[in-house]
Motif scaffolding. Sequence first.
Motif, PDB file in Angstrom:
ATOM      1  N   ILE A 166       0.862  -1.249   0.113  1.00 21.98           N
ATOM      2  CA  ILE A 166      -0.023   0.023  -0.020  1.00 21.98           C
ATOM      3  C   ILE A 166       0.846   1.342   0.205  1.00 21.98           C
ATOM      4  N   ARG A 167       0.225   2.412  -0.385  1.00 24.51           N
ATOM      5  CA  ARG A 167       1.153   3.459  -0.059  1.00 24.51           C
ATOM      6  C   ARG A 167       1.363   4.045   1.366  1.00 24.51           C
ATOM      7  N   ALA A 168       2.603   4.653   1.560  1.00 27.15           N
ATOM      8  CA  ALA A 168       2.928   5.124   2.939  1.00 27.15           C
ATOM      9  C   ALA A 168       1.925   5.674   3.547  1.00 27.15           C
ATOM     10  N   PRO A 169       1.427   5.497   4.835  1.00 26.91           N
ATOM     11  CA  PRO A 169       0.588   6.229   5.508  1.00 26.91           C
ATOM     12  C   PRO A 169       0.587   7.710   5.694  1.00 26.91           C
ATOM     13  N   PHE A 170       1.993   8.178   5.647  1.00 27.08           N
ATOM     14  CA  PHE A 170       2.499   9.180   6.082  1.00 27.08           C
ATOM     15  C   PHE A 170       2.674  10.286   5.068  1.00 27.08           C
ATOM     16  N   ASN A 171       2.675   9.599   3.703  1.00 28.01           N
ATOM     17  CA  ASN A 171       3.076  10.568   2.518  1.00 28.01           C
ATOM     18  C   ASN A 171       2.815   9.560   1.259  1.00 28.01           C
ATOM     19  N   GLU A 172       1.637   9.988   0.294  1.00 29.51           N
ATOM     20  CA  GLU A 172       1.391   9.108  -0.734  1.00 29.51           C
ATOM     21  C   GLU A 172       2.233   9.111  -1.849  1.00 29.51           C
ATOM     22  N   ASN A 173       3.191  10.199  -1.744  1.00 31.15           N
ATOM     23  CA  ASN A 173       4.332  10.213  -2.725  1.00 31.15           C
ATOM     24  C   ASN A 173       5.749   9.355  -2.299  1.00 31.15           C
ATOM     25  N   TRP A 174       5.752   8.774  -1.177  1.00 32.26           N
ATOM     26  CA  TRP A 174       6.918   7.963  -0.878  1.00 32.26           C
ATOM     27  C   TRP A 174       6.815   6.781  -1.760  1.00 32.26           C
ATOM     28  N   GLU A 214      33.289  -5.313  11.890  1.00 29.27           N
ATOM     29  CA  GLU A 214      33.646  -5.291  13.299  1.00 29.27           C
ATOM     30  C   GLU A 214      35.270  -4.980  13.283  1.00 29.27           C
ATOM     31  N   ASP A 215      35.510  -3.956  14.569  1.00 30.07           N
ATOM     32  CA  ASP A 215      37.017  -3.504  14.641  1.00 30.07           C
ATOM     33  C   ASP A 215      37.102  -3.414  16.266  1.00 30.07           C
ATOM     34  N   GLY A 216      38.035  -4.426  16.904  1.00 36.59           N
ATOM     35  CA  GLY A 216      38.042  -4.101  18.232  1.00 36.59           C
ATOM     36  C   GLY A 216      36.987  -4.260  19.119  1.00 36.59           C
ATOM     37  N   GLY A 217      35.908  -5.180  18.663  1.00 37.61           N
ATOM     38  CA  GLY A 217      34.883  -5.395  19.272  1.00 37.61           C
ATOM     39  C   GLY A 217      33.755  -4.392  19.313  1.00 37.61           C
ATOM     40  N   LYS A 218      33.867  -3.593  18.323  1.00 37.45           N
ATOM     41  CA  LYS A 218      32.811  -2.682  17.943  1.00 37.45           C
ATOM     42  C   LYS A 218      32.298  -3.037  16.775  1.00 37.45           C
ATOM     43  N   THR A 219      31.141  -2.807  16.392  1.00 37.42           N
ATOM     44  CA  THR A 219      30.444  -3.047  14.977  1.00 37.42           C
ATOM     45  C   THR A 219      29.860  -1.818  14.394  1.00 37.42           C
ATOM     46  N   THR A 220      30.429  -1.509  13.314  1.00 41.81           N
ATOM     47  CA  THR A 220      29.829  -0.644  12.429  1.00 41.81           C
ATOM     48  C   THR A 220      28.787  -1.002  11.480  1.00 41.81           C
ATOM     49  N   VAL A 221      27.737  -0.503  11.480  1.00 40.19           N
ATOM     50  CA  VAL A 221      26.535  -0.753  10.406  1.00 40.19           C
ATOM     51  C   VAL A 221      26.563   0.551   9.392  1.00 40.19           C
ATOM     52  N   THR A 222      26.799  -0.065   8.304  1.00 39.67           N
ATOM     53  CA  THR A 222      26.447   0.911   7.038  1.00 39.67           C
ATOM     54  C   THR A 222      25.315   0.615   6.540  1.00 39.67           C
ATOM     55  N   VAL A 223      24.241   1.809   6.517  1.00 33.91           N
ATOM     56  CA  VAL A 223      22.920   1.306   5.720  1.00 33.91           C
ATOM     57  C   VAL A 223      22.715   2.383   4.633  1.00 33.91           C
ATOM     58  N   THR A 224      22.400   1.867   3.530  1.00 32.84           N
ATOM     59  CA  THR A 224      22.001   2.301   2.265  1.00 32.84           C
ATOM     60  C   THR A 224      20.559   2.298   1.888  1.00 32.84           C
ATOM     61  N   LEU A 225      19.638   3.114   1.560  1.00 33.56           N
ATOM     62  CA  LEU A 225      18.592   3.095   1.050  1.00 33.56           C
ATOM     63  C   LEU A 225      18.503   3.690  -0.117  1.00 33.56           C
ATOM     64  N   ALA A 226      17.738   3.053  -1.105  1.00 37.14           N
ATOM     65  CA  ALA A 226      17.405   3.820  -2.282  1.00 37.14           C
ATOM     66  C   ALA A 226      16.006   3.434  -2.828  1.00 37.14           C
ATOM     67  N   PRO A 227      15.299   4.171  -3.478  1.00 39.71           N
ATOM     68  CA  PRO A 227      14.062   3.751  -4.077  1.00 39.71           C
ATOM     69  C   PRO A 227      14.080   2.997  -5.253  1.00 39.71           C
ATOM     70  N   ASN A 259      11.896  12.646  -5.524  1.00 39.83           N
ATOM     71  CA  ASN A 259      11.843  13.638  -4.896  1.00 39.83           C
ATOM     72  C   ASN A 259      11.429  13.672  -3.273  1.00 39.83           C
ATOM     73  N   THR A 260      10.437  13.077  -3.167  1.00 43.14           N
ATOM     74  CA  THR A 260      10.031  12.895  -1.663  1.00 43.14           C
ATOM     75  C   THR A 260      10.777  12.085  -0.979  1.00 43.14           C
ATOM     76  N   PHE A 261      11.465  11.000  -1.433  1.00 45.08           N
ATOM     77  CA  PHE A 261      12.496  10.371  -0.702  1.00 45.08           C
ATOM     78  C   PHE A 261      13.733  11.009  -0.331  1.00 45.08           C
ATOM     79  N   ILE A 262      14.194  11.873  -1.290  1.00 51.07           N
ATOM     80  CA  ILE A 262      15.282  12.740  -1.132  1.00 51.07           C
ATOM     81  C   ILE A 262      14.957  13.757   0.113  1.00 51.07           C
ATOM     82  N   GLU A 263      13.842  14.403  -0.296  1.00 51.44           N
ATOM     83  CA  GLU A 263      13.520  15.571   0.643  1.00 51.44           C
ATOM     84  C   GLU A 263      13.266  14.864   2.069  1.00 51.44           C
ATOM     85  N   SER A 264      13.163  13.626   2.393  1.00 50.97           N
ATOM     86  CA  SER A 264      13.157  12.897   3.492  1.00 50.97           C
ATOM     87  C   SER A 264      14.351  12.547   3.843  1.00 50.97           C
ATOM     88  N   LYS A 265      15.363  12.902   3.597  1.00 51.29           N
ATOM     89  CA  LYS A 265      16.469  12.143   3.844  1.00 51.29           C
ATOM     90  C   LYS A 265      16.974  12.399   5.371  1.00 51.29           C
TER      91      LYS A 265
END
Length: 164
Positions: A93-101, A113-126, A135-141
Amino acid sequence: MSNQISFTYTFHAPRELVFKAFTEADHLKNWWGPKGWKFEVLQSDFRPGGVFLYSQKPDDGDAMWVKFVYSEIVTPEKIVYSSFFSDREGNTIRAPFNENWPLETLTSMSFMEDGGKTTVTVTLAPVSAAEDEINTFIESKEMTQEGFIGTFKQLEDYLLNTSK
């Protein structure tokens, strides 16, 4: 201008534990989503082609259903999934907060992992999005990054309490 949103977050916990927290419903229910919202898992099938279907609900509003469809899993290094807002049955369905999402977003998470710490890198793309959806996606960065960071802070607290 890039159509992606990327950020990193470092957890003070080993990679295997952080990865499990992202992939097991028993962990996810304790930290995923906006702070103070109720979280319900309807389906949890963590494998390529598997579906994770859940809802998150504020005290003063309706439940929002979200469906992940996993496309790539490299334990404990990487998770890739498509994300859709849905109804309880998992129908998109369309996102309830913005129909243009965008109807579909692709999320890639890497765990280093480095030295017992974990770095998570997240990348999202439409995915297959119209120009107004991009445009809605980028404006919501900023909102998107802040939402993930807030959720990751909850995970950080959960991991600290779990390891005691």
